[in-house]
Design an enzyme around this catalytic site. Sequence first.
Site, PDB file in Angstrom:
ATOM      1  N   ASN A   9      46.587  38.727  97.068  1.00 36.20           N
ATOM      2  CA  ASN A   9      46.897  39.964  96.342  1.00 36.20           C
ATOM      3  C   ASN A   9      46.587  39.708  94.870  1.00 36.20           C
ATOM      4  O   ASN A   9      47.318  38.979  94.204  1.00 36.20           O
ATOM      5  CB  ASN A   9      48.383  40.315  96.543  1.00 36.20           C
ATOM      6  CG  ASN A   9      48.799  41.502  95.695  1.00 36.20           C
ATOM      7  OD1 ASN A   9      47.963  42.178  95.097  1.00 36.20           O
ATOM      8  ND2 ASN A   9      50.100  41.755  95.646  1.00 36.20           N
ATOM      9  N   TRP A  10      45.508  40.306  94.409  1.00 37.03           N
ATOM     10  CA  TRP A  10      45.067  40.036  93.034  1.00 37.03           C
ATOM     11  C   TRP A  10      45.881  40.793  91.989  1.00 37.03           C
ATOM     12  O   TRP A  10      45.690  40.583  90.790  1.00 37.03           O
ATOM     13  CB  TRP A  10      43.581  40.356  92.895  1.00 37.03           C
ATOM     14  CG  TRP A  10      42.686  39.338  93.553  1.00 37.03           C
ATOM     15  CD1 TRP A  10      43.077  38.164  94.122  1.00 37.03           C
ATOM     16  CD2 TRP A  10      41.257  39.406  93.701  1.00 37.03           C
ATOM     17  NE1 TRP A  10      41.974  37.495  94.601  1.00 37.03           N
ATOM     18  CE2 TRP A  10      40.853  38.226  94.363  1.00 37.03           C
ATOM     19  CE3 TRP A  10      40.286  40.353  93.344  1.00 37.03           C
ATOM     20  CZ2 TRP A  10      39.516  37.967  94.663  1.00 37.03           C
ATOM     21  CZ3 TRP A  10      38.956  40.094  93.642  1.00 37.03           C
ATOM     22  CH2 TRP A  10      38.573  38.917  94.298  1.00 37.03           C
ATOM     23  N   LYS A  11      46.723  41.716  92.418  1.00 34.76           N
ATOM     24  CA  LYS A  11      47.541  42.487  91.473  1.00 34.76           C
ATOM     25  C   LYS A  11      46.642  43.047  90.358  1.00 34.76           C
ATOM     26  O   LYS A  11      45.512  43.417  90.629  1.00 34.76           O
ATOM     27  CB  LYS A  11      48.687  41.616  90.945  1.00 34.76           C
ATOM     28  CG  LYS A  11      49.455  40.938  92.087  1.00 34.76           C
ATOM     29  CD  LYS A  11      50.714  40.258  91.663  1.00 34.76           C
ATOM     30  CE  LYS A  11      51.397  39.667  92.890  1.00 34.76           C
ATOM     31  NZ  LYS A  11      52.684  39.061  92.589  1.00 34.76           N
ATOM     32  N   HIS A  96      54.708  46.823  98.091  1.00 32.97           N
ATOM     33  CA  HIS A  96      54.923  45.570  97.353  1.00 32.97           C
ATOM     34  C   HIS A  96      56.111  45.758  96.409  1.00 32.97           C
ATOM     35  O   HIS A  96      56.307  46.835  95.848  1.00 32.97           O
ATOM     36  CB  HIS A  96      53.658  45.189  96.575  1.00 32.97           C
ATOM     37  CG  HIS A  96      53.738  43.800  96.034  1.00 32.97           C
ATOM     38  ND1 HIS A  96      54.442  43.496  94.898  1.00 32.97           N
ATOM     39  CD2 HIS A  96      53.247  42.628  96.502  1.00 32.97           C
ATOM     40  CE1 HIS A  96      54.372  42.187  94.689  1.00 32.97           C
ATOM     41  NE2 HIS A  96      53.648  41.640  95.645  1.00 32.97           N
ATOM     42  N   GLU A  98      56.595  44.935  93.470  1.00 31.33           N
ATOM     43  CA  GLU A  98      56.251  45.399  92.115  1.00 31.33           C
ATOM     44  C   GLU A  98      56.040  46.910  92.106  1.00 31.33           C
ATOM     45  O   GLU A  98      56.427  47.593  91.153  1.00 31.33           O
ATOM     46  CB  GLU A  98      55.011  44.642  91.617  1.00 31.33           C
ATOM     47  CG  GLU A  98      55.359  43.189  91.297  1.00 31.33           C
ATOM     48  CD  GLU A  98      54.236  42.193  91.536  1.00 31.33           C
ATOM     49  OE1 GLU A  98      53.065  42.603  91.679  1.00 31.33           O
ATOM     50  OE2 GLU A  98      54.541  40.984  91.583  1.00 31.33           O
ATOM     51  N   GLU A 168      58.332  39.015 101.406  1.00 36.98           N
ATOM     52  CA  GLU A 168      58.207  38.409 100.085  1.00 36.98           C
ATOM     53  C   GLU A 168      59.542  38.533  99.342  1.00 36.98           C
ATOM     54  O   GLU A 168      59.827  39.598  98.760  1.00 36.98           O
ATOM     55  CB  GLU A 168      57.126  39.113  99.269  1.00 36.98           C
ATOM     56  CG  GLU A 168      55.751  39.063  99.889  1.00 36.98           C
ATOM     57  CD  GLU A 168      54.667  39.283  98.846  1.00 36.98           C
ATOM     58  OE1 GLU A 168      53.763  38.446  98.773  1.00 36.98           O
ATOM     59  OE2 GLU A 168      54.733  40.262  98.090  1.00 36.98           O
ATOM     60  N   GLY A 174      55.931  34.785  91.878  1.00 35.95           N
ATOM     61  CA  GLY A 174      55.470  34.425  90.540  1.00 35.95           C
ATOM     62  C   GLY A 174      56.435  33.543  89.774  1.00 35.95           C
ATOM     63  O   GLY A 174      56.289  33.353  88.568  1.00 35.95           O
ATOM     64  N   SER A 213      55.101  32.507  95.654  1.00 33.03           N
ATOM     65  CA  SER A 213      54.772  31.163  95.153  1.00 33.03           C
ATOM     66  C   SER A 213      54.152  30.255  96.215  1.00 33.03           C
ATOM     67  O   SER A 213      54.420  29.058  96.255  1.00 33.03           O
ATOM     68  CB  SER A 213      56.005  30.509  94.515  1.00 33.03           C
ATOM     69  OG  SER A 213      56.427  31.258  93.382  1.00 33.03           O
ATOM     70  N   GLY A 234      49.668  35.594  95.571  1.00 29.64           N
ATOM     71  CA  GLY A 234      49.265  36.171  94.290  1.00 29.64           C
ATOM     72  C   GLY A 234      48.463  35.171  93.474  1.00 29.64           C
ATOM     73  O   GLY A 234      47.274  34.964  93.695  1.00 29.64           O
ATOM     74  N   GLY A 235      49.130  34.512  92.524  1.00 27.85           N
ATOM     75  CA  GLY A 235      48.461  33.650  91.550  1.00 27.85           C
ATOM     76  C   GLY A 235      47.461  32.670  92.128  1.00 27.85           C
ATOM     77  O   GLY A 235      46.349  32.517  91.600  1.00 27.85           O
TER      78      GLY A 235
HETATM   79  P1  13P Z   1      52.737  34.745  93.824  1.00 29.61           P
HETATM   80  O1  13P Z   1      51.972  34.034  94.921  1.00 29.61           O
HETATM   81  O2  13P Z   1      52.009  34.743  92.506  1.00 29.61           O
HETATM   82  O3  13P Z   1      54.147  34.264  93.745  1.00 29.61           O
HETATM   83  O4  13P Z   1      52.799  36.300  94.255  1.00 29.61           O
HETATM   84  C1  13P Z   1      53.227  36.625  95.526  1.00 29.61           C
HETATM   85  C2  13P Z   1      52.952  38.063  95.757  1.00 29.61           C
HETATM   86  O5  13P Z   1      53.597  38.921  95.186  1.00 29.61           O
HETATM   87  C3  13P Z   1      51.865  38.419  96.669  1.00 29.61           C
HETATM   88  O6  13P Z   1      51.891  39.761  96.988  1.00 29.61           O
END
Ligand code: 13P
Length: 252
Positions: A9-11, A96, A98, A168, A174, A213, A234-235
């Site tokens: 997920n590149w956000k 998600h 967020e 999640e 994050g 994470s 994500g990251g």
């Molecule tokens: P991180 O892997 O950066 O913690 O993010 C997880 C996430 O929200 C994937 O949708």
Amino acid sequence: MRKKLLVGNWKMNKTPSEAKAFALGCKDMVDYAVAHGIDVGVGPTFVCLAAVKENAPKDLIVAAQNCHFKPNGAYTGEISIPMLKEIGISWVILGHSERREYNGETSKVCNEKIKALLAADMTPLYCCGESLETFEKGETKAWVKTQIEEGFEGLTAEEAKKIVVAYEPIWAIGTGKSATKEIAEDTIAFIRGVLRDHFGAAAEEIRILYGGSVKPGNVREYMSQPDIDGALVGGASLELDSYKGLIEGLVG
Ligand code: 13P
């Protein structure tokens, strides 16, 4: 047997040229994943979807990060399912944390989107997960049960099977503070139990990912768990080297 799945997920990261560079550079690792029976994908922003779709190997799943449930209309700033479909997108990440926090996305709205996506023969990737406060109060299971039941409301078992779920925990996103494999497995097995209560044997076919994470260094731990079918990352999904490390972790 559920197929393993990795989705990045590149956000709100990467410009179209950066997304294109990733798409052009991931061919070998996507081939490697496919050769090992693993599905892999990324979720770019809307403005990067076409660049990734046009330049990535065809086996890379390309997911949008949201959609509207109406096919068109006066919804400024929104993107419809037919728009996504026309550029070859068939997966959409929904719910998600967020988007729940900053954009008011609720499980009930996700349910509308899930139904619209299934009607369009597309794949919803539906996210759930609790806050740190809920976790510390020991109310995780009640919380995710409601999210799952509202998201899957009114679906048949045949439809439910087509959805991918991601668990999640918000406190792990994050933060570098990932859930232990035991906590992730406990909640994900519970989610599968909720799905079993509603959809019977179809629950065994629904893929459930862990997210929060996840890194190349810890992804194997999650994959060792019986109910965890992959990761939503994500990251660590943003750079090719790290993405490759994640795929290697899924392979075993
Ligand atoms: P991180 O892997 O950066 O913690 O993010 C997880 C996430 O929200 C994937 O949708």
